[in-house]
Design a protein around this motif. Structure first.
Motif, PDB file in Angstrom:
ATOM      1  N   CYS A 135      -2.938   5.295  -8.981  1.00  0.00           N
ATOM      2  CA  CYS A 135      -2.807   6.293 -10.038  1.00  0.00           C
ATOM      3  C   CYS A 135      -1.500   7.004  -9.784  1.00  0.00           C
ATOM      4  CB  CYS A 135      -3.989   7.255 -10.005  1.00  0.00           C
ATOM      5  SG  CYS A 135      -3.926   8.523 -11.283  1.00  0.00           S
ATOM      6  N   GLU A 136      -0.555   6.890 -10.707  1.00  0.00           N
ATOM      7  CA  GLU A 136       0.807   7.306 -10.372  1.00  0.00           C
ATOM      8  C   GLU A 136       1.510   8.018 -11.513  1.00  0.00           C
ATOM      9  OE1 GLU A 136       3.190   3.297 -10.478  1.00  0.00           O
ATOM     10  OE2 GLU A 136       1.052   2.922 -10.165  1.00  0.00           O
ATOM     11  N   ALA A 137       2.265   9.046 -11.149  1.00  0.00           N
ATOM     12  CA  ALA A 137       3.171   9.699 -12.083  1.00  0.00           C
ATOM     13  C   ALA A 137       4.308   8.740 -12.400  1.00  0.00           C
ATOM     14  CB  ALA A 137       3.722  10.976 -11.474  1.00  0.00           C
ATOM     15  N   ALA A 138       4.612   8.587 -13.704  1.00  0.00           N
ATOM     16  CA  ALA A 138       5.616   7.606 -14.105  1.00  0.00           C
ATOM     17  C   ALA A 138       6.481   8.135 -15.238  1.00  0.00           C
ATOM     18  CB  ALA A 138       4.947   6.300 -14.530  1.00  0.00           C
ATOM     19  N   HIS A 169       4.185   5.248  -6.921  1.00  0.00           N
ATOM     20  CA  HIS A 169       3.137   4.234  -7.111  1.00  0.00           C
ATOM     21  C   HIS A 169       2.021   4.389  -6.068  1.00  0.00           C
ATOM     22  CE1 HIS A 169       1.289   0.582  -8.225  1.00  0.00           C
ATOM     23  NE2 HIS A 169       2.177  -0.312  -7.816  1.00  0.00           N
ATOM     24  N   THR A 170       1.261   5.486  -6.175  1.00  0.00           N
ATOM     25  CA  THR A 170       0.339   5.893  -5.122  1.00  0.00           C
ATOM     26  C   THR A 170      -0.933   5.045  -5.091  1.00  0.00           C
ATOM     27  OG1 THR A 170       1.170   8.132  -5.436  1.00  0.00           O
ATOM     28  CG2 THR A 170      -0.841   7.872  -4.132  1.00  0.00           C
ATOM     29  N   GLY A 174       0.813  -1.206   0.000  1.00  0.00           N
ATOM     30  CA  GLY A 174       0.000   0.000   0.000  1.00  0.00           C
ATOM     31  C   GLY A 174       0.847   1.256   0.000  1.00  0.00           C
ATOM     32  N   GLY A 175       0.249   2.373   0.425  1.00  0.00           N
ATOM     33  CA  GLY A 175       0.989   3.620   0.550  1.00  0.00           C
ATOM     34  C   GLY A 175       1.483   4.153  -0.781  1.00  0.00           C
ATOM     35  N   VAL A 176       2.744   4.615  -0.774  1.00  0.00           N
ATOM     36  CA  VAL A 176       3.377   5.129  -1.990  1.00  0.00           C
ATOM     37  C   VAL A 176       4.756   4.489  -2.139  1.00  0.00           C
ATOM     38  CG1 VAL A 176       4.031   7.157  -3.348  1.00  0.00           C
ATOM     39  CG2 VAL A 176       2.178   7.331  -1.658  1.00  0.00           C
ATOM     40  N   PRO A 177       4.854   3.309  -2.741  1.00  0.00           N
ATOM     41  CA  PRO A 177       6.169   2.749  -3.036  1.00  0.00           C
ATOM     42  C   PRO A 177       6.926   3.645  -4.020  1.00  0.00           C
ATOM     43  CG  PRO A 177       4.439   1.087  -3.282  1.00  0.00           C
ATOM     44  CD  PRO A 177       3.758   2.410  -3.145  1.00  0.00           C
ATOM     45  N   VAL A 178       8.213   3.857  -3.750  1.00  0.00           N
ATOM     46  CA  VAL A 178       9.081   4.578  -4.682  1.00  0.00           C
ATOM     47  C   VAL A 178       9.640   3.559  -5.680  1.00  0.00           C
ATOM     48  CG1 VAL A 178      11.139   6.012  -4.948  1.00  0.00           C
ATOM     49  CG2 VAL A 178       9.683   6.283  -2.922  1.00  0.00           C
TER      50      VAL A 178
END
Length: 286
Positions: free
Chosen positions: A259-262, A157-158, A54-58
């Motif tokens: 939904c993540e910036a990539a 990876h939010t 979960g959370g925001v993996p880098v």
């Protein structure tokens, strides 16, 4: 052995929890919200060499199994090695609203370098900054500190906490082209309508636009802005998918969407010596 340290960040506008392991933000909630906006599973597996859930993996320095020269690379661990590394917290700047982590090639096992064939062993510095208030801003800055160029993929990876993934709508990607990972990365185009989730969704959209996540069940709209990113990845498995989320409790996959910036696949970043690139994602709620 790894020391697993979880740090709470609390102020009058919002709160968050972040781990030194992976520089992994586990949750965020602005004061105006009754429930977290960044999704934290009901339980998290904490073990050396494993990413948190979960959370925001880098995600760095490859996305998924990696991609270069037009084909997948089959690299492990999935989404790169920094999720399983101990990052260095700048304790002098750490506060009730800010955390700054860093990582260099010295923190990486030598057998993982270089990460892409054809590149020399990279010298790099990765800086990850998190600003917590009624908005959440996360920035991953990678600098080439060596004498030779290198390429990398990255994402923030939010996981967003939603009332029911089948009832939400994601706007801002209308008419954008995407690659469908559920169908061998086949090229597709989003119709002129919101993205909805009535089955597995795993897409890499070519888009620099901000998006909005509309969740009537929680009575809120999450605004997701970004910079330094030519792609937006959207994902929900539509079924239990393993130990990173505790699906035995209330089918937790129903209560998040990613939904993540990539910057990945054909849009991987190439850095010449001395160059830097910043990938930023900013969340707010209305």
């Amino acid at each position: 052995m790894t020391d697993f340290v979880f740090r709470n960040i609390d102020n009058s506008a919002g709160s968050a929890t972040i781990s030194d392991h992976g520089a992994h933000l586990l949750r965020w909630r602005p004061l105006s919200q009754a429930t977290d906006v960044v999704f934290a599973p009901s339980s998290v597996v904490v073990a050396e060499g494993r990413p948190l859930g979960g959370g925001v993996p880098v995600i760095f320095p490859w996305f998924g199994p990696g991609f270069a020269d037009g084909h997948g690379l089959g690299k492990k661990p999935n989404h790169g090695f920094v999720r399983t590394r101990q990052w260095h917290l700048d304790t002098e700047s750490f506060s009730n609203s800010y955390a700054h982590y860093s990582l260099t090639e010295a923190d990486v096992p030598s057998d993982m370098l270089p990460w892409f064939e054809g590149d020399a062993v990279p010298s790099f510095r990765a800086d990850y900054e998190v600003h917590v208030a009624d908005t959440l801003t996360m920035t991953l800055t990678v600098t080439n500190t060596g004498a030779t160029p290198f390429s990398y993929e990255a994402a923030l990876h939010t996981y967003f906490h939603v009332s029911d993934v089948s009832q939400i709508r994601l706007t801002g990607l209308e008419h954008a082209h995407y690659e469908d990972a559920t169908n061998g990365f086949a090229p597709c185009e989003q119709p002129g309508e919101a993205v909805t989730f009535d089955g597995p969704v795993d897409r890499v959209y070519a888009s620099t636009a901000a998006v909005e996540l509309h969740d009537e069940g929680f009575g809120r709209t999450i605004h997701v802005a970004k910079s330094g990113s030519a792609q937006t990845v959207v994902w929900n498995p539509a079924e239990p998918y393993g130990v990173l989320v505790n699906d035995s409790v209330n089918e937790e996959w129903r209560h998040f969407v990613c939904c993540e910036a990539a910057a990945c696949r054909e849009h991987a970043v190439r850095l010449e010596p001395g160059e830097s690139h910043a990938l930023t994602q900013t969340l707010s709620v209305a």
